[in-house]
Design an enzyme around this catalytic site. Structure first.
Site, PDB file in Angstrom:
ATOM      1  N   LYS A 203       0.895  -1.168   0.000  1.00  0.00           N
ATOM      2  CA  LYS A 203       0.000   0.000   0.000  1.00  0.00           C
ATOM      3  C   LYS A 203       0.925   1.208   0.000  1.00  0.00           C
ATOM      4  CE  LYS A 203      -3.928   2.171   0.465  1.00  0.00           C
ATOM      5  NZ  LYS A 203      -4.961   2.240  -0.583  1.00  0.00           N
ATOM      6  N   ASP A 260      -1.918 -11.692   6.247  1.00  0.00           N
ATOM      7  CA  ASP A 260      -2.904 -12.242   7.183  1.00  0.00           C
ATOM      8  C   ASP A 260      -4.316 -12.080   6.621  1.00  0.00           C
ATOM      9  OD1 ASP A 260      -4.029 -13.166   9.662  1.00  0.00           O
ATOM     10  OD2 ASP A 260      -4.491 -11.075  10.126  1.00  0.00           O
TER      11      ASP A 260
HETATM   12  C1  IPM Z   1      -3.009 -15.938  11.820  1.00  0.00           C
HETATM   13  C2  IPM Z   1      -3.630 -15.229  13.000  1.00  0.00           C
HETATM   14  C3  IPM Z   1      -2.570 -14.497  13.809  1.00  0.00           C
HETATM   15  C4  IPM Z   1      -1.867 -13.522  12.881  1.00  0.00           C
HETATM   16  C5  IPM Z   1      -3.108 -13.766  15.028  1.00  0.00           C
HETATM   17  C6  IPM Z   1      -3.866 -14.692  15.913  1.00  0.00           C
HETATM   18  C7  IPM Z   1      -2.048 -13.027  15.786  1.00  0.00           C
HETATM   19  O1  IPM Z   1      -4.649 -14.382  12.583  1.00  0.00           O
HETATM   20  O2  IPM Z   1      -2.083 -16.749  12.028  1.00  0.00           O
HETATM   21  O3  IPM Z   1      -3.466 -15.728  10.697  1.00  0.00           O
HETATM   22  O4  IPM Z   1      -2.400 -12.469  12.587  1.00  0.00           O
HETATM   23  O5  IPM Z   1      -0.765 -13.846  12.458  1.00  0.00           O
HETATM   24 MN    MN Z   2      -5.156 -14.616  10.488  1.00  0.00          MN
END
Ligand code: IPM
Ligand code: MN
Ligand code: NAD
Length: 372
Positions: A203, A260
């Site tokens: 971004k 994520d």
């Molecule tokens: C994932 C989860 C984690 C992340 C969280 C729980 C910290 O959402 O492994 O996708 O964001 O990495």
């Molecule tokens: Mn996640």
């Protein structure tokens, strides 16, 4: 030459014994890891290696008893294992930043697991919520940067609890951090040998420092891979394309937070989070890698025995591949695909009525491992 002969014999008869640290964690993590281990044990029997599982009760229940998610020397304890097999972490009664920063995130960082590899595949027998998508139309891998970026854990509060309270959360992008994960993604695009295509997602129109460094690094690394076609997308546009034409993607490389978010989209367009595998990798192999699915502890279905264990089982296959048990990895993946294609033992997230343990049993059955 007796010495040589001895070496030869040792090589011939040695059976790999993989030492696995198991952390079931919270919620459905407990149940799906059970099924993962069931399949791993069956795979070991069939393919002639052994696996030694050492369980650690680290979780939010552990936190309720001990005031911490894992002991102070938890990371040191894990260091001697070949791999870590983890379910999920997160409990409705404790704030997520406490549980996740007490267990999952420090392991990723301490073991320099700088790659998070997350495939999204539309398997035969699974219906995508997107109209008109056929099996294999979606077959992509997101390579998520996993140790820095927006998850760098740099920041703080000032004037805590006061009306003038300030929170600072800093993203950290380093040239080395960008370069190594982008290089991994290029190598993966080459190794997959499918579309030979890599998309970089940032971004940088709004995040004018860290993500500009990422974009520049991407262009520099791309010069070393003339055989791989590339594109750079802004993350908002990329979210749109994950939904309107996901078939265009092959390998995708993205920052920690964007990776994520995109991988939950990747999971749902290929049927369910219950199918989404994931591997936190230290490609240098200095430290153990950690294998945990994309999904969380799913408090809404925890304790009901209906979670889909396939994500955890496909994650087990990624672990086997990392441990160089390629045949077993492929067999586990094929067994999951067989169960999905036959459509008889399917969990509720995919429209069926099967329970978690029934799905695990069906996958073991499809593997055709010897009973003893
Ligand atoms: C994932 C989860 C984690 C992340 C969280 C729980 C910290 O959402 O492994 O996708 O964001 O990495
Ligand atoms: Mn996640
Ligand atoms: P989630 O992934 O736990 O659940 C999202 C939705 O998908 C829920 O409706 C859930 O029932 C469903 N789902 C997830 N996995 C499933 C499976 N295997 N079978 C069937 N349905 C499944 O996400 P959330 O609700 O945002 O988070 C719950 C908790 O998990 C939070 O505490 C969060 O921080 C944590 N979390 C942990 C991890 C991890 O440990 N790797 C990953 C994501 C979220």
């Amino acid at each position: 030459m007796p010495l040589l002969a001895a070496t030869f014999i040792e090589k011939e008869v040695r059976v790999a014994n993989h030492k696995i640290a198991v952390i079931r964690g919270d919620g459905i993590g407990v149940d799906v890891v059970e099924e993962g281990i069931k399949v791993l044990k069956a795979g070991a029997k069939k393919y002639g290696y052994t696996m030694e599982f050492t369980e650690f009760p680290w979780s939010t229940d552990y936190y309720f008893k001990h005031g911490e998610m894992m002991p102070k020397d938890g990371v040191d304890t894990l260091r001697k294992f070949d791999a870590i097999f983890l379910g999920a972490v997160g409990h409705p009664k404790v704030q997520d930043h406490v549980t996740l920063n007490g267990l999952l995130l420090p392991i990723r960082r301490s073991f320099d697991q700088y790659v998070c590899e997350r495939p999204s595949v539309l398997y035969p027998g699974v219906k995508s919520p997107l109209a008109g998508k056929k099996p294999w139309d979606i077959d992509l891998v997101v390579v998520r940067e996993n140790t820095e970026g927006e998850y760098a854990n740099v920041g703080g509060f000032q004037y805590r609890g006061q009306p003038e309270e300030v929170a600072v959360q800093t993203s950290v992008f380093t040239r080395r951090g960008c370069e190594r994960v982008i290089t991994y993604a290029f190598e993966l695009a080459r190794k997959r040998n499918k579309k030979k295509h890599l998309t970089s997602i940032t971004k940088s129109n709004a995040q004018g420092y860290g993500m500009v460094l990422w974009d520049r690094t991407f262009q520099a690394v791309a010069e070393k891979y003339p055989d791989i076609q590339t594109q750079s997308l802004l993350v908002d546009r990329a979210c749109m394309d994950f939904i309107r034409r996901p078939e265009q993607f092959d390998v995708v490389v993205a920052s920690n937070l964007f990776g994520d978010i995109l991988t939950d989209i990747g999971a749902v367009i290929t049927g369910s989070l219950g199918l989404a595998s994931s591997a936190n990798l230290d490609p240098s192999r200095r430290f153990p890698s950690m294998f945990e699915p994309t999904h969380g502890s799913a408090p809404d279905i925890a304790g009901k025995g209906i979670a889909n264990p396939m994500a955890q089982i496909l994650t087990a296959a990624l672990m086997l591949r990392n441990l160089s048990e390629e045949k077993a990895a492929q067999a586990v993946e094929a067994s999951v695909q067989k169960v999905l294609y036959e459509g008889k033992v399917i969990s509720p997230d995919l429209g069926g009525t099967a329970r978690t343990s029934e799905v695990g049993d069906a996958i073991v059955g499809a593997l055709g491992a010897p009973a003893r």
